[in-house]
Write a protein that holds these residues in place. Structure first.
Motif, short mmCIF file in Angstrom:
data_model
loop_
_atom_site.label_atom_id
_atom_site.label_comp_id
_atom_site.label_asym_id
_atom_site.label_seq_id
_atom_site.Cartn_x
_atom_site.Cartn_y
_atom_site.Cartn_z
N UNK A 46 -27.56 78.48 11.78
CA UNK A 46 -28.54 79.13 10.90
C UNK A 46 -29.23 78.17 9.94
N UNK A 47 -28.54 77.08 9.55
CA UNK A 47 -29.16 76.16 8.58
C UNK A 47 -28.50 74.79 8.66
N UNK A 48 -29.31 73.76 8.35
CA UNK A 48 -28.83 72.38 8.25
C UNK A 48 -29.32 71.82 6.92
N UNK A 49 -28.39 71.27 6.10
CA UNK A 49 -28.76 70.73 4.79
C UNK A 49 -28.12 69.35 4.61
N UNK A 50 -28.81 68.44 3.90
CA UNK A 50 -28.19 67.15 3.59
C UNK A 50 -27.07 67.33 2.59
N UNK A 51 -26.08 66.42 2.62
CA UNK A 51 -24.97 66.49 1.70
C UNK A 51 -25.32 66.00 0.32
N UNK A 52 -24.37 66.09 -0.60
CA UNK A 52 -24.57 65.65 -1.98
C UNK A 52 -24.78 64.15 -2.02
N UNK A 53 -25.81 63.72 -2.76
CA UNK A 53 -26.09 62.28 -2.88
C UNK A 53 -24.95 61.56 -3.60
N UNK A 54 -24.38 62.21 -4.60
CA UNK A 54 -23.27 61.59 -5.34
C UNK A 54 -22.06 61.40 -4.43
N UNK A 55 -21.74 62.44 -3.65
CA UNK A 55 -20.61 62.32 -2.72
C UNK A 55 -20.88 61.26 -1.66
N UNK A 63 -23.68 54.08 4.33
CA UNK A 63 -24.57 55.17 3.92
C UNK A 63 -24.94 56.05 5.10
N UNK A 64 -25.21 55.41 6.24
CA UNK A 64 -25.56 56.17 7.44
C UNK A 64 -24.40 57.07 7.86
N UNK A 65 -23.19 56.52 7.83
CA UNK A 65 -22.01 57.32 8.18
C UNK A 65 -21.83 58.47 7.19
N UNK A 66 -22.03 58.18 5.90
CA UNK A 66 -21.85 59.22 4.88
C UNK A 66 -22.85 60.36 5.07
N UNK A 67 -24.10 60.01 5.39
CA UNK A 67 -25.11 61.05 5.60
C UNK A 67 -24.73 61.97 6.76
N UNK A 68 -24.21 61.36 7.81
CA UNK A 68 -23.81 62.16 8.98
C UNK A 68 -22.58 63.01 8.65
N UNK A 69 -21.56 62.39 8.00
CA UNK A 69 -20.31 63.11 7.72
C UNK A 69 -20.48 64.24 6.73
N UNK A 70 -21.38 64.09 5.76
CA UNK A 70 -21.53 65.09 4.70
C UNK A 70 -22.64 66.10 4.96
N UNK A 71 -23.34 65.99 6.05
CA UNK A 71 -24.37 66.96 6.39
C UNK A 71 -23.74 68.35 6.51
N UNK A 72 -24.37 69.36 5.91
CA UNK A 72 -23.83 70.72 5.88
C UNK A 72 -24.54 71.60 6.91
N UNK A 73 -23.74 72.45 7.57
CA UNK A 73 -24.30 73.38 8.57
C UNK A 73 -23.72 74.77 8.34
N UNK A 74 -24.59 75.80 8.46
CA UNK A 74 -24.18 77.20 8.37
C UNK A 74 -24.21 77.80 9.76
#
Length: 645
Positions: A570-579, A180-191
């Motif tokens: 410009x922005x940092x967002x968490x990734x999709x929970x399902x993904x 889960x920790x790896x997934x949160x880091x890998x799927x974090x979105x940045x603009x």
């Protein structure tokens, strides 16, 4: 030198010393005299040891692979300077320590299991018959400088380590939280917003002065300095066409045939089947069924074992020596009693016996004549080497002694320690052994005769040593100028990008900063660590910087092409929970293997600490012909010959 040894051996001093040695051996026993004083072990772990010959084999295996990758010869001195010897010794020490610890813990594979593993090695199977071929196994081992005992020990260690690893990995599964920790880091979105700073945004640098180029050379001296070269004079002793006699006497041919007759004879061969047995009770059942006439393959199949068949093999081709002795004592069609061999319990049935055959002179005459001619040529080479050594020991120089022996001295072009000339190409006529010998001598010194292999000998004199030095400026001017100007352009681009980034930090918009140099802002949205490299829009430097930045941070990084970029996160967002949930489960096997590798490495290091390990690096260096001094720390890989920008 050989002549001096022979002369010394005939003196009364040598006779007295030899007499004292004989007395000491008789009184104390040879093993007691030698024990503890002439140990050849370079690594000792518990009751296991690796001697100099085994270490040399492992070093040679490493060297062959490294030479194929590097495309050049690698000398022991080069390996030592780059820390290879110490690293190889440490690998061996960890391996042997693990083997010793597993044996102490009771992880010892049975003879049946080892024999089964042995018969599953495809490299030991006859490509035509598809059967396990002990003779092929021995040949393969010999080609790799391995004895049967060394190979079997390694195979037992491998089986034990496999079982140990199975115990470690059995039931091992990475916790879901790791995934889960790896997934949160890998799927974090940045603009990211960014614009390029190209060469058109700065003034091009002018051509460098000689003073600037000289300073640049000194900055890159380690990259540009040429290695030490040596000018060598070499005398070689090898068979000549006139050394081979055109005619041979019948008396000599007959005498050589009589001497070689036994070794040229065709030995007795046998076709037999060996059926392994798990215990004495099973062995007795095999004996009874084979003596009753049942097919050996059917008997083995019923007992769940794999029979070993030898077709027309001599005694020496049977893998287990105890089995071989028993099998060759039987008549055709006979079945042995149970045999406790070195590889386990077995029963043998002899299917066919082919008597040995002694050759006639006519059968082997070409071989005998070739041997006699080769020996005659070798004797001529030996006579010339003796004439050379006698003259050299008498005070003659290399060239004078060579003239006395009727040999020719050749002066070779300057050569480096890796066998290359000043033009960077290999020097013709120089062997690695010759270079190694020459680089152990002082300027003006001459070596003793050295055996070069295949009956050849050589001696070398170092005529001149050309120390390491920087090339003249004029020789490097074009490449230095090009690299210097590239470096200056990079510096100007970095300074310009830093100034623009500072303006943005001070409140200027990205669009305004970009338009000041005629550039446009590009925006990359929803970048993640898994998709960021798609399309190649941003360089690795830019991505690493962006994914390490904080929200709204302005940064400067290298562009994909030659140039820089100025960017803003410009922005940092968490990734999709399902993904993230799907990636968490998908990544668990990979994380489990990573945990297993970490545990295995920790276990190896723990074995190194637990088992009493001794490493004799001085002896290892001596085995490779180096001074028995401590090896230097490992160095970085060889640098390129071009200066850094």
């Amino acid at each position: 030198m050989l002549t001096a040894f022979r002369a010394f051996a005939k003196s009364w001093v040598a006779a007295l010393l030899i007499g004292l040695l004989i007395i000491s051996f008789a009184v104390f026993g040879m093993s007691d005299v030698l024990r503890g004083q002439f140990s050849d072990s370079v690594v000792t772990a518990g009751d296991r040891s690796v001697d100099g010959q085994e270490f040399r084999r492992e070093y040679d295996n490493w060297r062959r692979g490294a030479e194929q990758q590097a495309g050049q010869a690698i000398t022991p001195q080069m390996a030592a300077e780059n820390g290879v010897i110490g690293g190889l010794l440490e690998q061996i020490a960890i391996r042997e320590a693990m083997g010793a610890l597993l044996h102490k813990l009771g992880l010892r594979p049975s003879d049946d299991l080892v024999a089964k593993q042995l018969r599953e090695i495809r490299g030991f199977f006859d490509p035509v018959s598809g059967r396990f071929d002990p003779n092929l196994m021995e040949r393969v081992l010999a080609e790799n400088n391995l004895t049967g005992d060394q190979f079997l020990r390694g195979l037992k260690d491998q089986v034990a380590e496999t079982h140990f690893a199975a115990g470690l990995v059995g039931g091992l599964r990475a916790p879901r939280a790791y995934g889960a920790l790896n997934a949160l880091v890998d799927l974090e979105e940045r603009d990211i917003a960014y614009f390029p700073v190209g060469v058109g945004a700065v003034e091009a640098p002018g051509a460098p002065t000689d003073e600037q180029l000289q300073a640049f050379m000194q900055e890159n001296a380690d990259n540009l300095r040429r290695p030490e070269f040596r000018v060598l004079s070499v005398v070689r002793f090898a068979p000549r066409p006139e050394d081979v006699p055109a005619q041979l006497s019948e008396q000599d041919i007959q005498a050589r045939f009589d001497f070689r007759k036994d070794t040229l004879s065709q030995p007795e061969t046998r076709t037999l089947v060996q059926v392994p047995a798990r215990d004495q009770a099973a062995a007795q059942r095999i004996v009874q069924r084979l003596r009753a006439g049942e097919d050996p393959a059917a008997v083995a199949r019923d007992l769940g074992v794999e029979p070993v068949r030898y077709d027309d093999r001599p005694r020496t081709s049977i893998a287990d020596r105890v089995v071989a002795e028993a099998a060759f004592a039987l008549d055709e069609g006979q079945v042995s009693d149970p045999i406790q061999g070195g590889l386990g319990l077995a029963v043998v049935k002899v299917l066919k016996v082919t008597p040995g055959r002694s050759p006639t002179l006519a059968d082997v005459r070409p071989l005998i004549e070739a041997e006699l001619r080769r020996d005659a040529a070798t004797e001529k080479v030996y006579e010339r080497t003796q004439a050379y050594e006698q003259a050299h020991l008498g005070g003659a120089s290399l060239s004078e002694a060579a003239e006395t022996a009727g040999a020719v001295v050749v002066t070779l072009p300057a050569v480096s320690e890796d066998g290359r000339g000043q033009d960077g190409g290999p020097v013709e006529g120089v062997s690695p052994q010759m270079v190694q010998t020459a680089f152990q001598l002082a300027e003006g010194a001459e070596s003793d005769l050295v055996e070069g292999g295949q009956g050849d000998y050589f001696a070398v004199k170092v005529e001149r040593i050309i120390p390491p030095a920087l090339p003249p400026l004029d020789e490097l001017r074009p490449v230095l100028t090009r690299v210097w100007m590239q470096r200056e352009m990079v510096r100007r681009l970095q300074a310009k990008a830093d100034a623009l980034a500072e303006e943005v930090r001070g409140g200027k918009t990205m669009e305004a900063a970009a338009s000041s140099i005629g550039a446009r802002v590009t925006r990359a949205a929803a970048l993640t660590r898994t998709n960021a490299q798609e399309g190649g829009r941003l360089s690795d430097d830019a991505l690493v910087t962006a994914f390490g930045a904080s929200a709204n941070e302005v940064f400067r990084a290298s562009d994909v092409q030659f140039g820089m970029i100025v960017g803003r996160l410009e922005a940092i967002r968490p990734g999709s929970a399902q993904a993230a949930a799907g990636l968490t489960e998908a990544a668990r096997p990979q994380l489990t293997m990573a945990m297993f590798r970490d545990i295995s490495q920790a276990a190896s290091l723990a074995a190194r600490d637990k088992v009493k390990v001794r490493v004799d690096e001085a002896r290892a260096r001596a085995v490779l012909g180096l001074d028995a001094e401590a090896a230097p720390a490992a160095k970085a890989p060889a640098k390129s010959a071009e200066p850094k920008a």
